[in-house]
Write an enzyme that holds these catalytic residues in place. Sequence first.
Site, PDB file in Angstrom:
ATOM      1  CE1 TYR A 276       0.564   1.052   4.584  1.00  0.00           C
ATOM      2  CE2 TYR A 276       0.338  -1.293   4.411  1.00  0.00           C
ATOM      3  CZ  TYR A 276       0.911  -0.131   5.235  1.00  0.00           C
ATOM      4  OH  TYR A 276       1.292  -0.011   6.404  1.00  0.00           O
TER       5      TYR A 276
ATOM      6  N   GLY B  42       7.048   3.649  13.539  1.00  0.00           N
ATOM      7  CA  GLY B  42       5.944   3.746  12.556  1.00  0.00           C
ATOM      8  C   GLY B  42       4.400   3.557  13.023  1.00  0.00           C
TER       9      GLY B  42
ATOM     10  CG  HIS C 184      -4.132   5.464  12.215  1.00  0.00           C
ATOM     11  ND1 HIS C 184      -5.110   4.823  11.048  1.00  0.00           N
ATOM     12  CD2 HIS C 184      -3.238   4.621  12.060  1.00  0.00           C
ATOM     13  CE1 HIS C 184      -4.506   3.754  10.804  1.00  0.00           C
ATOM     14  NE2 HIS C 184      -3.377   3.752  11.421  1.00  0.00           N
TER      15      HIS C 184
ATOM     16  CB  CYS D 192      -1.130   1.582  13.197  1.00  0.00           C
ATOM     17  SG  CYS D 192       0.032   2.625  12.316  1.00  0.00           S
TER      18      CYS D 192
ATOM     19  CG  ASN E 121      -6.325   0.070  12.514  1.00  0.00           C
ATOM     20  OD1 ASN E 121      -6.309  -0.681  11.727  1.00  0.00           O
ATOM     21  ND2 ASN E 121      -5.097   0.842  12.469  1.00  0.00           N
TER      22      ASN E 121
END
Length: 385
Positions: free
Chosen positions: A296, A311, A315, A333, A335
């Site tokens: 991506y 990294g 979010h 991350c 999410n």
Amino acid sequence: MIERRTVFKAALAGGGAVVLAACSGGEGGDAQPNPDQIPPKAVLSAEPPVDAKDVPVTTPVTVRVAEGTLTEVRLTNPDGAEVKGELNAEKTAWTSAEPLGYGRSYTYAAKATGTDGRPVELTGSFATVKPAKEVRATLNPIDDAEVGVGMPISVKFGEPISDRAAAERALTVETSTPVEGSWAWLSDRQADWRPREYWPAGTKVTVTAKLYGVHYGGGKYGKADVTTEFRIGRNQVVKVHTPDHVMRVYRDGSEYKRYPCSNGKDADPNLNTPNGTLIVMTKEPTSIFDNARYGYTDVEKKWCCRISNHGEYIHENEENRANIGKANTSHGCINLLEVDAKDYFDSALIGDPVEITGSKADMPTTSDVMDWLLDWETWKSKSAL
């Protein structure tokens, strides 16, 4: 090395040259000294001495008189401007009241009157050190910032510092309430200060880095002093135990809010949301995510709080809605649903701690914001003092 000697020129009242003591005698009497050939009682001295080289720019300049009082002291730079200074109450010593400039010559013009009423003078010049390089430093947090209870103080230098002890001695931290803390060098360009435990909420902090004139080694010197004043905000801590798929937010030790989440993939340690105590580093209303290795690029997400330089972010990810609160499927991350991400984003401060547990992988200590990944004894061992 500055030669520790005193040089001065004395002007005698009669203006005559200094000669060896001479005597004159009268009829049938002993020889008597000639008053004009007796040296004045007052003795002027200066530090640094006349003709000194490589004088430090922050060491105060002093002019003193013994057996007399100072009547005039002028110290001028090459442009003819006078250096500010102050006389003591007895008028026996003058001390400069401002730093000198690098690589400049300064000239003395001092006068005094001795206890015998005779005048003396001191003239001459000295030269200050000329750096091979002047190194700039920056301080974070910036003035008037309100930050979270995990926020470290960070001093970053524009060049590698070899004499870290000299630099660290120039750094001071003052707090409105007592806080135990220590400096640690995270690299040869960065020193951070963090408290042993999270900051007390509401603490006011003043940091002073008196780096001008500090020799860092190798001919490198501090370019300028830097200071900052900031405030610690409310106590808010995020806790994520990755197998639970829940992000909990605590205020003053009590659960304040909770949000369903999806964390890094459990099966792949390279994609885990790693264990460790991190902090909110930035707040970005939108961010672009790229990872060609995982297929991506240019993916835009909202309400993003960066929590590492490895990294990881907190979010929104509506594309992962089906797994949020149920399964760990991200690439590292945390999410959240968009409404929850916005709610958390609005509550967050830079420096808020984010404590992550339950993963197979630990956060690597390669980031320049790794302060809370080290235990207290390890942290203190990184001080140069």
